[in-house]
Design a protein around this motif. Sequence first.
Motif, PDB file in Angstrom:
ATOM      1  N   ALA A   1       0.822  -1.209   0.000  1.00  0.00           N
ATOM      2  CA  ALA A   1       0.000   0.000   0.000  1.00  0.00           C
ATOM      3  C   ALA A   1       0.858   1.263   0.000  1.00  0.00           C
ATOM      4  O   ALA A   1       0.590   2.208  -0.724  1.00  0.00           O
ATOM      5  CB  ALA A   1      -0.926  -0.003   1.210  1.00  0.00           C
TER       6      ALA A   1
ATOM      7  N   GLN B   1      -4.203  -4.375   0.874  1.00  0.00           N
ATOM      8  CA  GLN B   1      -3.309  -4.317  -0.274  1.00  0.00           C
ATOM      9  C   GLN B   1      -1.965  -4.962   0.048  1.00  0.00           C
ATOM     10  O   GLN B   1      -1.424  -5.731  -0.748  1.00  0.00           O
ATOM     11  CB  GLN B   1      -3.099  -2.883  -0.747  1.00  0.00           C
ATOM     12  CG  GLN B   1      -2.277  -2.812  -2.031  1.00  0.00           C
ATOM     13  CD  GLN B   1      -2.185  -1.398  -2.585  1.00  0.00           C
ATOM     14  OE1 GLN B   1      -2.876  -0.491  -2.135  1.00  0.00           O
ATOM     15  NE2 GLN B   1      -1.333  -1.221  -3.560  1.00  0.00           N
TER      16      GLN B   1
ATOM     17  N   SER C   1      -0.583  -8.459  -1.727  1.00  0.00           N
ATOM     18  CA  SER C   1       0.705  -8.471  -2.432  1.00  0.00           C
ATOM     19  C   SER C   1       1.657  -9.505  -1.852  1.00  0.00           C
ATOM     20  O   SER C   1       2.253 -10.294  -2.585  1.00  0.00           O
ATOM     21  CB  SER C   1       1.368  -7.097  -2.363  1.00  0.00           C
ATOM     22  OG  SER C   1       0.620  -6.144  -3.041  1.00  0.00           O
TER      23      SER C   1
END
Length: 180
Positions: free
Chosen positions: A96, A161, A165
């Motif tokens: 992020a 996020q 990932s």
Amino acid sequence: MNKLLKLPLFLGICGAACGGILAGVNALTAGTIAENKEKAANQAYYDTFAEFGSDLVIDKTLPISDELKEAGVTTKASVTAEGLDGVVYSCTVTGAATAGANPLSFQVAFANGTYYGYTTLSSKETAGYGEKTFDYLAANLPGKDASAALTKPGDVSGASQTWTSVVSAIEVCAKDYTSK
């Protein structure tokens, strides 16, 4: 001798002497510097497999498939010692807070069919959010079956996020590890 020639000649001799001294010092210390850089680069391996001491044999030349490259894997290493046959994947992904210039890097280790460890190498993720992902993985991955799916716990909220990932890359690594 002309004053205009003395100064440049003196400076040229001094410069050549300094250059020679620096070359000599570099020749004497280059091996130690390279060894220290390698130790620092391998520190996360030694930390992950601390119970095996300094007897680890680390081979960072394992081939990386296209699927691993796409997931962010930068190094795939075999780590062996007496009683250990492990694989460590070093990954670099975007979280992020890391879009663009500051990607986050981590290592995930496997041995004996299980996740063996997780180490964050570098990150600019927000404390209290993205870092929750790292803390959770470091605490909960070791010992978990490498073929088991990773599910996001409720207390890692606000880090979607980063979680996506990192876990996406970890799952690709787990798939590669368990397929061997």
